[in-house]
Design an enzyme around this catalytic site. Structure first.
Site, PDB file in Angstrom:
ATOM      1  N   ASP A  69       0.832  -1.268  -0.056  1.00  0.00           N
ATOM      2  CA  ASP A  69      -0.014  -0.038  -0.070  1.00  0.00           C
ATOM      3  C   ASP A  69       0.798   1.010   0.005  1.00  0.00           C
ATOM      4  O   ASP A  69       1.650   1.449   0.506  1.00  0.00           O
ATOM      5  CB  ASP A  69      -0.904   0.060   1.314  1.00  0.00           C
TER       6      ASP A  69
ATOM      7  N   GLU B 288     -10.653  -2.315   4.423  1.00  0.00           N
ATOM      8  CA  GLU B 288      -9.137  -1.901   4.885  1.00  0.00           C
ATOM      9  C   GLU B 288      -8.986  -0.451   4.210  1.00  0.00           C
ATOM     10  O   GLU B 288      -9.782   0.153   3.341  1.00  0.00           O
ATOM     11  CB  GLU B 288      -7.880  -2.803   4.198  1.00  0.00           C
TER      12      GLU B 288
END
Ligand code: FRU
Length: 476
Positions: free
Chosen positions: A24, A206
């Site tokens: 990420d 998430e």
């Protein structure tokens, strides 16, 4: 400086780590003319491991400078995803003698607690920088937000809520979002929860984000919620909600599930902080299904290109639109403009523009919707097709025969995205790099991101259309 760009599959206009594993994007913040990009990083291997925050900077959103690792795992755990803010009023008190601190808010993931079978092993912590993001000091009072007993409790995205002069944290809490607020980035209190029976729930929620976008002078709040698995084309993907936020509660304007990117390879995407009304979005260009199996040897994964977000009204439906950030017009390598191309048999772009080069950007305009595909290929018969299927009103990307595909059973596939416009002109922008394509159709209403790994680089671009298509304008 960047690393060697000559390795197989190494993206040329996308951020990649010099080596080893990345996932990420984290802590994206614009400060003093510099875009900071931190990222989930494991410097020990090309697969996921003890997470650090890697760091890169850019002044133009296209060229990135590698920086030293910003945050290392410690006794409280691995450093999971999170955000960063410019604490202009020094609410945290970390600034000394008028300094403005940068504050990172992240999840500490305690593997010891996890192994002991506890369920409170993810907690929120902070760190600050007083030298423009170069070096970071973790706060001695960490964690600042303790886990109440929820196994998935992570990925804090923090913004300043001016009407109530407080920080708002949007946190992914298992299968919903919990909002917290704090005056000082340290003392967090719960405001509300969102997501019960709303949105896609094929996996865990998430990496959320919350921000307002302006549409015809009216403010609409966008709540981004990344989801893994359960995406529209399998695996991980980015959904979003539209509505209102009053500092305490997010109230959705409807019950629809919307997707920011329908392709399989944009995940954990969120936006930059401190960019004013402009919202710049960037995601991880892979999918948890096969991210640790893709055939790159030295490093794993790239980021998507940065994208500018906006809102567009289609009938009664409001949607987020994405387009390559305006700085990226520079990708147009040759600046060739073609007009009134009547494609009735396969048309090889090189016949008009000379040898094609990749990376490139292609913009197409048509007066009406029609079947067509743009084909990236090499002389080994490997290809990726990007196009539109008029009967089903669907855009598609087909990487079934794109070269190396057998590292995961779901990789070789044709993926689709709905078209939201009807009976009207059509446009498409493609950003093509060595091992990826990003498609923005109808001004960014339908977006798809896909990666691919041909055994020999693609060096041919052609356009095909079974029924024929008239392309009014093509910019390459
Ligand atoms: C999303 C994610 C986050 C987590 C991080 C760990 O891809 O699972 O929820 O913070 O990756 O690397």
């Amino acid at each position: 400086a960047q690393t060697s760009y000559a390795e197989p599959y190494r993206p040329q206009i996308h951020f990649t780590p010099k080596e080893k594993w990345m996932n990420d994007p984290n802590g994206m913040v614009y400060h003093n003319g510099t875009y900071h990009l931190f990222y989930q990083y494991y410097p020990g291997a090309t697969v996921w491991g003890p997470m650090h925050w890697g760091h890169a900077t850019s002044t133009d959103l296209m060229h990135w400078q590698h920086q030293p690792i910003a945050l290392y795992p410690d006794t409280l755990g691995y450093i999971f995803s999170g955000s960063a803010v410019v604490d202009k009023n020094n609410t945290s008190g970390f600034g000394k003698n008028g300094q403005i601190p940068l504050v990172a808010i992240f999840t500490h993931h305690d593997t010891t607690g996890e192994k002991k079978g506890r369920n409170d092993y993810q907690n929120q912590s902070i760190a600050y920088s007083l030298d423009n993001g170069k070096t970071w000091t973790k706060y001695a009072g960490n964690p600042v937000l303790k886990n109440p007993g929820i196994v998935d409790f992570r990925d804090p995205k923090v913004m300043w809520y001016e009407p109530q002069k407080k920080w708002v944290m949007t946190l992914a809490t298992k299968d919903r979002i919990t909002f917290y607020s704090a005056p000082d980035l340290k003392n967090w209190k719960k405001e509300s929860e969102f997501g019960d029976k709303l949105g896609a729930h094929g996996g865990v929620w998430e990496c959320p984000d919350l921000f307002p976008l302006d549409h015809n002078g009216k403010k609409t709040w966008v709540l981004i919620v990344n989801l893994n698995p359960g995406g529209p084309n399998g695996g991980s993907a980015t959904q979003y909600f539209l509505g209102d936020f009053d500092g305490t509660t997010f109230t959705p304007s409807d019950t629809a599930t919307r997707w920011l990117d329908y392709g399989p390879d944009e995940y954990a995407g969120i936006t930059y902080s401190n960019t004013g009304g402009r919202k710049i979005f960037l995601g991880w260009m892979s999918n948890w299904l096969y991210a640790d199996k893709v055939p790159t040897e030295k490093w794993r994964s790239a980021m998507t290109i940065p994208r500018d977000l906006g809102l567009k009204q289609i009938d009664n439906n409001l949607l987020v639109v994405s387009s390559p950030s305006k700085e990226l017009t520079k990708i147009q390598s040759k600046s060739v403009a073609l007009q009134n191309l009547n494609v009735t048999k396969p048309f090889d772009l090189s016949t008009k523009v000379g040898q094609v080069s990749i990376p490139c950007r292609i913009d197409l305009n048509m007066d009406k919707a029609a079947d067509f595909s743009i084909v990236l290929s090499n002389d080994k018969g490997e290809e990726v097709l990007i196009g539109y299927d008029h009967n089903n009103s669907q855009y598609f990307i087909d990487r079934t025969k794109s070269g190396k595909v057998d590292f995961h059973k779901e990789f070789a596939a044709r993926h689709v995205a709905p078209r939201f416009l009807k009976n009207s002109k059509m446009d498409m922008t493609l950003v093509v790099d060595v091992s990826s394509v990003e498609m923005f159709a109808d001004d960014g209403l339908s977006v798809m991101t896909e990666i691919f790994f041909p055994t020999k680089p693609f060096n041919k671009i052609s356009i095909q259309s079974a029924d024929g298509v008239l392309i009014r304008k093509l910019n390459y």
